[in-house]
Design a protein around this motif. Sequence first.
Motif, PDB file in Angstrom:
ATOM      1  N   ALA A   1       0.820  -1.211   0.000  1.00 14.97           N
ATOM      2  CA  ALA A   1       0.000   0.000   0.000  1.00 14.97           C
ATOM      3  C   ALA A   1       0.857   1.266   0.000  1.00 14.97           C
ATOM      4  O   ALA A   1       2.056   1.239   0.297  1.00 14.97           O
ATOM      5  N   CYS A   2       0.200   2.366  -0.313  1.00 11.28           N
ATOM      6  CA  CYS A   2       0.808   3.682  -0.179  1.00 11.28           C
ATOM      7  C   CYS A   2       0.710   4.085   1.292  1.00 11.28           C
ATOM      8  O   CYS A   2      -0.367   3.995   1.893  1.00 11.28           O
ATOM      9  N   VAL A   3       1.808   4.505   1.899  1.00 10.15           N
ATOM     10  CA  VAL A   3       1.865   4.745   3.342  1.00 10.15           C
ATOM     11  C   VAL A   3       1.821   6.240   3.637  1.00 10.15           C
ATOM     12  O   VAL A   3       2.618   7.019   3.098  1.00 10.15           O
ATOM     13  N   LEU A   4       0.891   6.642   4.504  1.00  8.74           N
ATOM     14  CA  LEU A   4       0.796   8.020   4.990  1.00  8.74           C
ATOM     15  C   LEU A   4       1.010   8.001   6.499  1.00  8.74           C
ATOM     16  O   LEU A   4       0.123   7.649   7.262  1.00  8.74           O
ATOM     17  N   GLU A   5       2.219   8.341   6.922  1.00 10.42           N
ATOM     18  CA  GLU A   5       2.534   8.348   8.350  1.00 10.42           C
ATOM     19  C   GLU A   5       2.342   9.757   8.905  1.00 10.42           C
ATOM     20  O   GLU A   5       2.931  10.720   8.407  1.00 10.42           O
ATOM     21  N   CYS A   6       1.512   9.858   9.940  1.00  9.12           N
ATOM     22  CA  CYS A   6       1.155  11.153  10.523  1.00  9.12           C
ATOM     23  C   CYS A   6       1.969  11.380  11.796  1.00  9.12           C
ATOM     24  O   CYS A   6       1.516  11.101  12.909  1.00  9.12           O
ATOM     25  N   LYS A   7       3.179  11.870  11.605  1.00  3.88           N
ATOM     26  CA  LYS A   7       4.095  12.071  12.729  1.00  3.88           C
ATOM     27  C   LYS A   7       3.718  13.311  13.530  1.00  3.88           C
ATOM     28  O   LYS A   7       3.122  14.250  12.999  1.00  3.88           O
ATOM     29  N   ALA A   8       4.094  13.301  14.796  1.00  4.06           N
ATOM     30  CA  ALA A   8       3.855  14.460  15.647  1.00  4.06           C
ATOM     31  C   ALA A   8       4.677  15.647  15.155  1.00  4.06           C
ATOM     32  O   ALA A   8       5.777  15.482  14.618  1.00  4.06           O
ATOM     33  N   VAL A   9       4.140  16.846  15.314  1.00  2.00           N
ATOM     34  CA  VAL A   9       4.850  18.075  14.965  1.00  2.00           C
ATOM     35  C   VAL A   9       5.592  18.557  16.208  1.00  2.00           C
ATOM     36  O   VAL A   9       4.975  18.836  17.230  1.00  2.00           O
ATOM     37  N   SER A  10       6.889  18.636  16.130  1.00  3.86           N
ATOM     38  CA  SER A  10       7.693  19.029  17.289  1.00  3.86           C
ATOM     39  C   SER A  10       7.543  20.519  17.582  1.00  3.86           C
ATOM     40  O   SER A  10       7.052  21.292  16.741  1.00  3.86           O
ATOM     41  N   ALA A  11       7.992  20.922  18.759  1.00  3.78           N
ATOM     42  CA  ALA A  11       7.930  22.340  19.143  1.00  3.78           C
ATOM     43  C   ALA A  11       8.719  23.201  18.157  1.00  3.78           C
ATOM     44  O   ALA A  11       8.299  24.318  17.817  1.00  3.78           O
ATOM     45  N   ALA A  12       9.848  22.683  17.691  1.00  3.45           N
ATOM     46  CA  ALA A  12      10.676  23.441  16.749  1.00  3.45           C
ATOM     47  C   ALA A  12       9.997  23.583  15.392  1.00  3.45           C
ATOM     48  O   ALA A  12      10.171  24.585  14.687  1.00  3.45           O
ATOM     49  N   GLN A  13       9.194  22.578  15.007  1.00  7.55           N
ATOM     50  CA  GLN A  13       8.525  22.591  13.706  1.00  7.55           C
ATOM     51  C   GLN A  13       7.200  23.354  13.724  1.00  7.55           C
ATOM     52  O   GLN A  13       6.695  23.732  12.666  1.00  7.55           O
ATOM     53  N   LEU A  14       6.639  23.566  14.918  1.00  7.45           N
ATOM     54  CA  LEU A  14       5.287  24.090  15.023  1.00  7.45           C
ATOM     55  C   LEU A  14       5.103  25.474  14.393  1.00  7.45           C
ATOM     56  O   LEU A  14       4.107  25.687  13.688  1.00  7.45           O
ATOM     57  N   PRO A  15       5.995  26.448  14.606  1.00 13.76           N
ATOM     58  CA  PRO A  15       5.786  27.757  13.963  1.00 13.76           C
ATOM     59  C   PRO A  15       5.670  27.647  12.442  1.00 13.76           C
ATOM     60  O   PRO A  15       4.822  28.300  11.829  1.00 13.76           O
ATOM     61  N   ARG A  16       6.514  26.823  11.825  1.00 12.77           N
ATOM     62  CA  ARG A  16       6.448  26.645  10.372  1.00 12.77           C
ATOM     63  C   ARG A  16       5.144  25.966   9.971  1.00 12.77           C
ATOM     64  O   ARG A  16       4.528  26.326   8.965  1.00 12.77           O
ATOM     65  N   TRP A  17       4.689  24.993  10.770  1.00  9.57           N
ATOM     66  CA  TRP A  17       3.422  24.306  10.495  1.00  9.57           C
ATOM     67  C   TRP A  17       2.270  25.304  10.547  1.00  9.57           C
ATOM     68  O   TRP A  17       1.389  25.304   9.678  1.00  9.57           O
ATOM     69  N   ILE A  18       2.268  26.173  11.574  1.00  9.42           N
ATOM     70  CA  ILE A  18       1.218  27.189  11.701  1.00  9.42           C
ATOM     71  C   ILE A  18       1.262  28.143  10.509  1.00  9.42           C
ATOM     72  O   ILE A  18       0.227  28.511   9.948  1.00  9.42           O
ATOM     73  N   GLU A  19       2.474  28.533  10.113  1.00  7.75           N
ATOM     74  CA  GLU A  19       2.623  29.443   8.984  1.00  7.75           C
ATOM     75  C   GLU A  19       2.031  28.849   7.716  1.00  7.75           C
ATOM     76  O   GLU A  19       1.328  29.534   6.951  1.00  7.75           O
ATOM     77  N   GLN A  20       2.290  27.574   7.466  1.00 14.25           N
ATOM     78  CA  GLN A  20       1.753  26.923   6.275  1.00 14.25           C
ATOM     79  C   GLN A  20       0.232  26.869   6.321  1.00 14.25           C
ATOM     80  O   GLN A  20      -0.439  27.067   5.291  1.00 14.25           O
ATOM     81  N   ARG A  21      -0.328  26.611   7.495  1.00 14.55           N
ATOM     82  CA  ARG A  21      -1.790  26.578   7.625  1.00 14.55           C
ATOM     83  C   ARG A  21      -2.390  27.972   7.417  1.00 14.55           C
ATOM     84  O   ARG A  21      -3.455  28.109   6.806  1.00 14.55           O
ATOM     85  N   LEU A  22      -1.727  28.982   7.919  1.00 18.40           N
ATOM     86  CA  LEU A  22      -2.208  30.346   7.707  1.00 18.40           C
ATOM     87  C   LEU A  22      -2.197  30.697   6.220  1.00 18.40           C
ATOM     88  O   LEU A  22      -3.110  31.358   5.718  1.00 18.40           O
ATOM     89  N   GLN A  23      -1.171  30.251   5.505  1.00 20.56           N
ATOM     90  CA  GLN A  23      -1.074  30.521   4.070  1.00 20.56           C
ATOM     91  C   GLN A  23      -2.225  29.892   3.299  1.00 20.56           C
ATOM     92  O   GLN A  23      -2.650  30.424   2.267  1.00 20.56           O
ATOM     93  N   GLN A  24      -2.747  28.768   3.788  1.00 22.62           N
ATOM     94  CA  GLN A  24      -3.904  28.153   3.144  1.00 22.62           C
ATOM     95  C   GLN A  24      -5.128  29.069   3.213  1.00 22.62           C
ATOM     96  O   GLN A  24      -6.022  28.991   2.380  1.00 22.62           O
ATOM     97  N   HIS A  25      -5.160  29.930   4.237  1.00 19.62           N
ATOM     98  CA  HIS A  25      -6.235  30.928   4.380  1.00 19.62           C
ATOM     99  C   HIS A  25      -5.819  32.272   3.789  1.00 19.62           C
ATOM    100  O   HIS A  25      -6.517  33.273   3.996  1.00 19.62           O
ATOM    101  N   GLN A  26      -4.670  32.312   3.107  1.00 21.56           N
ATOM    102  CA  GLN A  26      -4.118  33.545   2.536  1.00 21.56           C
ATOM    103  C   GLN A  26      -3.851  34.581   3.619  1.00 21.56           C
ATOM    104  O   GLN A  26      -4.071  35.783   3.442  1.00 21.56           O
TER     105      GLN A  26
END
Length: 332
Positions: A125-150
């Motif tokens: 199968a095609c594997v989609l692993e949903c890893k935890a977002v670390s504290a160091a990665q979180l600001p970038r993750w939030i930024e990407q989500r904000l960009q989805q809302h422009q």
Amino acid sequence: MASLKQPLPAAYVVFGEEDLLRIEAVDALRAAAREQEYFDRQVLTVDSHFDWSLLREATQSMGLFSERKLIEIHLPTGKPGKEGAEALLQAAAAFAEDTVTVLVLPNMDKTQQKSKWFQAWLQAACVLECKAVSAAQLPRWIEQRLQQHQLHMAADALDVLAQRVEGNLLAAKQEIDKLALLHGAGARLGLQDAQQAVADVARFDVFDLAQSWMQGNVSRVLQLLASLQSEGDEPVLVVWAVSEDLRALLRLKAGLSSGESEQILRRNLRLWGDKYAWAQQALRRVGVRRVLMALQQCALIDRQIKGAADGKAWQSMQDLLLDLCQKTQKHS
């Protein structure tokens, strides 16, 4: 998931420790399957009493009227047992034509990942692993989500939000959704906007309002609404939060009627902690018919906020929540 625009492979494995990412991955697969005309969908939720012959039947039978078919196998414990392990091995050996099979698992420890059935699915199968977002990665993750809302946010503001929601991506998503509602596409957000968002959470928690109306606590509902209205804002966030909770009640009713387990319902509907019990309490008191009517009222209030309908939005919201606090005379 840009690859979901391409023809879907026969099978997927979705697993990992981050609940929100697993939910969103499965939602994305469902949407892609619909786009590619997999209209016949079957969901198998494995509990201690699950009949594994259902999996064999589902994977061997043709879709309704020979339609393409999506099969979801939800295994909340990640432990299928001896019979289940054999059934999963057989399923991974040969996937049905015109069928996409999705196996949804929690985080799998090293021992579980070494099992024969899991390894077979990893290979097939095609594997989609949903890893935890670390504290160091979180600001970038939030930024990407904000960009989805422009939306665009300064680095120091991102750090403030990240500190507020660290370890809870569901809370992060809620904060981002709120900012999108308040500021709209194209907005540039600074430190003051992030600090105000955190301050708003401290003053008024949407979770608190949900608890109050779901429990039928009239005095607390009135107190919270008065506090919000005194700030001079329109009830945009309140309408959004109440609408989301009402839709969750409808999905909860459907899940209970189909025999889904509490664990599955909590996860899929995001009814964490005591909110699951509050939702059940509200559903028994209000009933499905009144929930549907309440959603229509939320749509009206949204139009009132935008000036597209007569009436005062705050008064309409108060009337709606007070009605939801009351016990219906006849359940739906």
